[in-house]
Design a protein around this motif. Structure first.
Motif, mmCIF file in Angstrom:
data_model
loop_
_atom_site.group_PDB
_atom_site.id
_atom_site.type_symbol
_atom_site.label_atom_id
_atom_site.label_comp_id
_atom_site.label_asym_id
_atom_site.label_seq_id
_atom_site.Cartn_x
_atom_site.Cartn_y
_atom_site.Cartn_z
ATOM 1 N N ILE A 74 -2.543 5.210 -6.321
ATOM 2 C CA ILE A 74 -1.319 4.554 -5.823
ATOM 3 C C ILE A 74 -0.789 3.589 -6.889
ATOM 4 N N CYS A 119 10.125 8.341 2.566
ATOM 5 C CA CYS A 119 9.189 7.431 1.893
ATOM 6 C C CYS A 119 7.866 7.372 2.631
ATOM 7 N N ARG A 120 7.885 7.734 3.889
ATOM 8 C CA ARG A 120 6.632 7.680 4.644
ATOM 9 C C ARG A 120 5.643 8.708 4.140
ATOM 10 N N TRP A 166 5.221 9.262 0.876
ATOM 11 C CA TRP A 166 4.788 8.949 -0.485
ATOM 12 C C TRP A 166 3.309 9.164 -0.688
ATOM 13 N N LEU A 167 2.588 8.558 0.233
ATOM 14 C CA LEU A 167 1.157 8.491 -0.004
ATOM 15 C C LEU A 167 0.421 9.716 0.487
ATOM 16 N N GLN A 168 1.013 10.405 1.441
ATOM 17 C CA GLN A 168 0.350 11.615 1.909
ATOM 18 C C GLN A 168 0.640 12.761 0.970
#
Lengths: 373, 179
Positions: free
Chosen positions: B151, B131-132, B134-136
């Motif tokens: 997002i 999940c870390r 997700w944004l990358q």
């Protein structure tokens, strides 16, 4: 882990995210790059609050405008103070902070329950906090500059330290040259491992496991008393001592070295640093150290520096210093590395070879030029 | 090999060095020593554990910057570990914003599964939580951050900021941005 009492005014929304426990969310956000953390701040109110919990963990304010905006934000939403673990104001800002002093005092009060690292002079903490405030989790306090009052250290400041026996790191540095006077005030900080500041403050402290001392001396300081105090704080030997000599008279430097050799012969690392440009060391100064170094029975790293020790080092000059270091190693066989201003040497297979200042710093365990932690 | 038993009583034979990325399982193995006893995972279902431990048809190598190098075609002969177990925390931090096909499928297809995986990864104490990323990942923003609007879209989040509130947050964050 977040505090169990943590409360956000609004929770993050989203199909997956709204169902995740806060501690997992915070764990995720912490591992994101800073830019993504800020991006998340602007996604929604809920996300903003959670992200600020992460972003605000370590706060360093560097301009009055930034400081005011940040402090007002915390004052408006006091729940944000819960996140702040480390709070510092850049030292150069202190003289200009008068306009937000009351705001700062209010916000510091909000941080009291959770703060672990504080870097704000005592006279900016606010009267209430200084006289009655107890930060239950405080382990590191940087009081630079400390405003001395008479008698110093003053009852109020000592009282503040007494309420914080868990401190492991302490910096107390006076503004300008405060005059010296003996003090009967004492504070016991049983966990103190790191002291940075005025040598004259040292006799006010008692502890048993000090590992590093970075002492600054001013004109007229008593050399004996702080060194004797230092001896009682480190057992069996002080691993590291850094001496910032603000005077730099040859005579005073010799008093210091003699006091150290007498009371702390088991020092592992000795760092003598002059606060001015000393220039090339005189022959008799080098000779003086040759006579004193054998008195340090466990000395491994020895550095003499002045304020210009970052100047470039030329190989030819290195070669001039090489015999000096070899001679020191002969009289003090425990030595493993030496630094004389910009010239650094290390022992390598029985030979003394040149090394960089970075290498020397690393050899000392990274202790030499560390700033306050 | 280590035998894992999920909450729905399915058994999985898994390589030890893979499962040891989970601190929970590593500690369990240390406690029981050399044993054929199955390791119970009462908080992880079989469908989730498959995602976490089974070889995928995903990338096989990570370059020095943490990017996946190979393509799906290379993984047929050499199945990779799922990225959830592949990277250390530090490596995850260093990752650029490249995304593998495997990741994309993983992240975007099934949000419910993603939720389950995050909880499982938390329970198993796997630092390189998928999940870390997700944004990358899933983003083509090589240098910058994923914009807030993306997002919101990805996670179906409603923007409840007024422009004034957003400006206020920007002002309050000024001390920390661009550092």
């Amino acid at each position: 882990m977040p505090d169990p009492s943590l409360h956000f005014d609004s929770a993050p929304t989203g199909t997956v995210t709204e169902r995740l426990p806060f501690d997992i969310l915070i764990d995720i956000i912490e591992s994101l790059p800073k830019k993504d953390q800020f991006s998340l701040c602007y996604v929604s109110q809920g996300w903003s609050e959670v992200c600020l919990f992460v972003i605000n963990r370590v706060v360093l304010l560097r301009s009055v405008r930034e400081a005011k905006a940040f402090l007002l934000g915390v004052q408006t939403k006091p729940g944000r103070a819960v996140a702040i673990r480390s709070f510092a104001i850049a030292e150069y800002l202190y003289p200009r902070i008068e306009s937000i002093k009351i705001l700062l005092e209010d916000v510091i009060k909000l941080m009291i329950p959770h703060l672990q690292h504080l870097s704000v002079p005592s006279d900016l903490l606010g009267a209430f906090t200084l006289h009655h405030g107890t930060f239950p989790n405080l382990i590191s306090y940087n009081c630079n500059p400390y405003t001395y009052s008479e008698p110093h250290p003053d009852v109020t400041f000592i009282g503040f330290l007494k309420r914080h026996p868990d401190l492991t790191n302490l910096c107390v540095r006076a503004l300008g040259n405060a005059s010296t006077s003996p003090t009967l005030l004492r504070v016991h900080l049983p966990n103190l491992q790191w002291f940075d500041g005025d040598a004259k403050f040292l006799p006010a402290l008692t502890t048993q496991q000090l590992r590093e001392a970075r002492l600054t001396w001013s004109w007229g300081d008593d050399f004996e008393q702080p060194i004797v105090a230092l001896r009682s704080m480190a057992s069996p030997g002080m691993p590291f001592a850094s001496i910032n000599n603000g005077i730099n008279y040859e005579r005073e430097r010799r008093y210091l070295v003699e006091a150290l050799a007498t009371h702390l012969p088991n020092l592992k690392t000795l760092h003598m640093r002059a606060a001015i440009n000393v220039g090339w060391l005189e022959e008799d100064t080098l000779e003086y150290f040759t006579t004193q170094l054998p008195r340090f029975k466990r000395l491994r790293y020895f550095a003499i520096e002045d304020m210009l020790s970052y100047r470039s080092a030329f190989r030819s000059e290195h070669q001039i210093m090489h015999p000096v270091v070899v001679n020191w190693a002969r009289v003090c066989p425990t030595l493993e590395a030496c630094c004389i201003h910009q010239f650094c040497f290390k022992k390598n297979g029985g030979e003394w070879v040149f090394c960089t200042r970075k290498e020397f710093h690393d050899l000392t365990g990274g202790a030499l030029w560390n700033k306050f932690k | 090999m280590v035998l894992l038993v999920t909450s729905d009583n399915e058994q999985f034979q898994t390589e030890k060095d893979i499962v040891e990325r989970s601190v929970l399982i590593k500690n369990m193995l240390e406690d029981v020593g050399e044993s054929d006893q199955p390791i119970p995972l009462p908080n992880v279902s079989s469908s989730v554990l498959k995602k976490v431990t089974q070889p995928s048809t995903g990338p096989t190598e990570i370059d020095v910057r943490g990017r996946y190098l190979s393509t799906a075609s290379t993984t047929v002969e050499s199945p990779s570990r799922p990225p959830i177990l592949e990277q250390s925390q530090d490596e995850t931090r260093k990752r650029t914003t490249d995304i593998s096909e495997w990741d994309q499928k993983f992240i975007t297809v099934d949000q419910e599964m993603l939720f389950e995986i995050i909880l499982a990864a938390n329970y198993l104490d796997i630092k390189s939580l998928l999940c870390r990323r997700w944004l990358q990942d899933g983003s083509q923003h090589d240098q910058g951050a994923r914009p807030p609007e993306e997002i919101r879209k990805l996670f179906n989040i409603v923007n409840d900021f007024t422009p004034e509130e957003e400006a206020q947050i920007k002002k309050e964050n000024e001390w920390a941005e661009d550092r």
